[in-house]
Design a protein around this motif. Structure first.
Motif, PDB file in Angstrom:
ATOM      1  N   UNK A 279       0.825  -1.198   0.000  1.00 64.73           N
ATOM      2  CA  UNK A 279       0.000   0.000   0.000  1.00 64.73           C
ATOM      3  C   UNK A 279       0.863   1.253   0.000  1.00 64.73           C
ATOM      4  N   UNK A 280       0.383   2.297  -0.647  1.00 63.81           N
ATOM      5  CA  UNK A 280       1.172   3.525  -0.756  1.00 63.81           C
ATOM      6  C   UNK A 280       1.568   4.035   0.629  1.00 63.81           C
ATOM      7  N   UNK A 281       2.869   4.120   0.864  1.00 60.88           N
ATOM      8  CA  UNK A 281       3.390   4.614   2.130  1.00 60.88           C
ATOM      9  C   UNK A 281       3.230   3.673   3.304  1.00 60.88           C
ATOM     10  N   UNK A 282       2.808   2.447   3.062  1.00 57.14           N
ATOM     11  CA  UNK A 282       2.493   1.542   4.172  1.00 57.14           C
ATOM     12  C   UNK A 282       3.731   1.147   4.960  1.00 57.14           C
ATOM     13  N   UNK A 283       3.570   1.145   6.295  1.00 50.70           N
ATOM     14  CA  UNK A 283       4.609   0.603   7.176  1.00 50.70           C
ATOM     15  C   UNK A 283       4.055  -0.516   8.056  1.00 50.70           C
ATOM     16  N   UNK A 284       2.729  -0.725   8.008  1.00 45.49           N
ATOM     17  CA  UNK A 284       2.088  -1.767   8.825  1.00 45.49           C
ATOM     18  C   UNK A 284       1.117  -2.584   7.964  1.00 45.49           C
ATOM     19  N   UNK A 285       1.062  -3.884   8.217  1.00 44.56           N
ATOM     20  CA  UNK A 285       0.072  -4.777   7.634  1.00 44.56           C
ATOM     21  C   UNK A 285      -0.862  -5.183   8.762  1.00 44.56           C
ATOM     22  N   UNK A 286      -2.129  -4.833   8.634  1.00 45.93           N
ATOM     23  CA  UNK A 286      -3.077  -4.972   9.741  1.00 45.93           C
ATOM     24  C   UNK A 286      -4.208  -5.937   9.360  1.00 45.93           C
ATOM     25  N   UNK A 287      -4.424  -6.923  10.213  1.00 50.12           N
ATOM     26  CA  UNK A 287      -5.535  -7.857  10.048  1.00 50.12           C
ATOM     27  C   UNK A 287      -6.613  -7.496  11.052  1.00 50.12           C
ATOM     28  N   UNK A 288      -7.813  -7.240  10.567  1.00 48.65           N
ATOM     29  CA  UNK A 288      -8.970  -6.927  11.411  1.00 48.65           C
ATOM     30  C   UNK A 288      -9.940  -8.095  11.373  1.00 48.65           C
ATOM     31  N   UNK A 289     -10.094  -8.783  12.507  1.00 51.08           N
ATOM     32  CA  UNK A 289     -11.023  -9.909  12.591  1.00 51.08           C
ATOM     33  C   UNK A 289     -12.198  -9.507  13.471  1.00 51.08           C
ATOM     34  N   UNK A 290     -13.388  -9.571  12.915  1.00 54.19           N
ATOM     35  CA  UNK A 290     -14.600  -9.280  13.676  1.00 54.19           C
ATOM     36  C   UNK A 290     -15.384 -10.572  13.815  1.00 54.19           C
TER      37      UNK A 290
END
Length: 409
Positions: A279-290
């Motif tokens: 992702x543009x400028x990304x420094x984190x990969x985030x998983x959102x589990x609901x």
């Protein structure tokens, strides 16, 4: 800037499929920016496209041509993809250019124009440089090949602001036979696909009937590309194509179908996650589990509300354990009769929220340690049902602003 180490895989041959790439100078001289994909006679192609009302001219033409192929009971024979120019917001001129591109490739390849599907990605609102694009087609056709290098070059030839190529592959054993699924994708910004600027092309040598191919694509897209977001913007050009050359084992029902469905989901999910990692400028990969939602849609609504929050995304970038921002985003999600006392929120292995407030055992030190990681999981349990959903997103950094502020300069 990208998150995690990923390598473009060595792609096995998909029997009957060939790819060719050229440097047409559509936007930047000396870079690969034009790709042609050749599908054999008897192959089948399914497509999923953006729902943006201002869909790009190539999306309109690709839909028309797929419908024409379906009417004739045939599959599309060629895909043509250019980067550097989206051919979106270009009105009748854009439609004419997309059709002219198809017509010229059809003339060179000696097929019907309706057998060619066009795709574009890049800057919106500018006319295609048709002279350069059309001049590049013979070179792309001449370069057609089925080997690993052809896949790698095609992966490079569809990029825009991406910092790396994105590919995935799996080979499945179906009884005494094997089938292969390969895929490439591009996407870095303007990412909130709603198919039902991201492109994905997935191919298999399996023999699959058209109606089943359509259904498999819809199912796989729904739980992969439709579950990612960088910046909440749905592109005018989003498209995902699934090609079955029909040269390998038949996939129709039973265990073979289930194995294929699992393999397709694996490839599509890897590609979707690769888009988020880049992702543009990304420094984190985030998983959102609901979890524990009344419906899958309710779970998605909560996950995307959190994923789209600028305050949550900037806290992620800063590695700031400001859990109140996550709580506030969950609370404003479109959920009826929300009982916040039943909600729990976990950041990795750290419980943030329970019984309507901060968890008794929470410490800022523990929360900050999780937020400092490159890969973060946020789990939200609503305490309302048994449905769940997973969404993948990135943070919001200074670089994202700079990339998009300077995009046309």
């Amino acid at each position: 800037m990208a998150v995690g180490e990923t390598r473009f895989p060595v792609m096995p041959v998909i029997e009957g499929l060939r790819l060719g790439t050229a440097m047409a100078g559509i936007k930047t001289p000396g870079r690969r920016d034009l790709v042609v994909v050749e599908v054999p006679e008897g192959g089948r192609v399914a497509g999923a496209f953006t729902r943006n009302a201002f869909c790009a001219a190539p999306v309109t033409v690709a839909r028309e041509h797929l419908a024409a192929c379906a009417t004739r009971g045939e599959g599309a024979r060629y895909l043509v993809i250019n980067t550097g120019n989206a051919n979106a917001g270009t009105g009748e001129t854009g439609l004419r250019d997309a059709r002219a591109t198809c017509a010229e490739l059809a003339r060179l390849a000696e097929v019907e124009a309706a057998s060619v599907l066009p795709f574009s990605t890049g800057v919106i609102g500018e006319p295609l440089p048709m002279e350069r694009l059309l001049a590049g087609l013979p070179g792309a056709l001449q370069a057609l090949d089925d080997g690993p290098a052809a896949w790698s070059e095609a992966g490079e030839g569809i990029l825009t602001t991406d910092t790396r190529t994105k590919g995935a592959s799996v080979t499945l054993t179906l009884g005494e036979a094997t089938v292969t699924i390969n895929g490439i994708a591009k996407g870095s910004g303007m990412i909130r696909p709603d198919m039902a600027t991201m492109l994905a092309f997935v191919a298999t040598d399996a023999a699959i009937e058209q109606s089943l191919l359509d259904r498999l694509l819809r199912e796989a897209v729904e739980r992969s590309f439709n579950c990612i977001t960088v910046d909440s913007d749905t592109s005018t050009n989003d498209a995902c194509l699934l090609i079955a050359t029909g040269r390998g084992a038949s996939v129709a029902d039973g265990e073979a179908l289930e194995r294929f469905r699992e393999g397709l989901a694996q490839v599509m999910t890897e590609l979707a996650q690769a888009v988020i990692r880049d992702g543009e400028g990304a420094t984190k990969f985030v998983t959102l589990r609901v979890e524990q939602a009344r419906s899958r849609q309710e779970a998605l609504d909560v996950a995307f509300t959190v994923a789209h929050s600028p305050l949550v995304k900037t806290a992620l970038y800063a590695s700031d354990a400001n859990w109140g921002r996550i709580l506030a985003a969950v609370g404003r999600a479109p959920v009826e009769a929300f009982d916040v006392d039943r909600v729990t929120i976990d950041l990795g292995e750290v419980r943030l929220v329970e019984h309507g407030g901060r968890a008794p055992g929470y410490t800022e030190e523990a929360g900050s340690a999780v937020m400092a990681r490159e890969e973060i999981e946020i789990r939200i349990a609503l305490g309302r049902g048994e449905q769940e959903a997973t969404v993948w997103t990135s943070d919001l950094s200074h670089d994202y602003v700079s990339i998009n502020a300077d995009y046309r300069s």
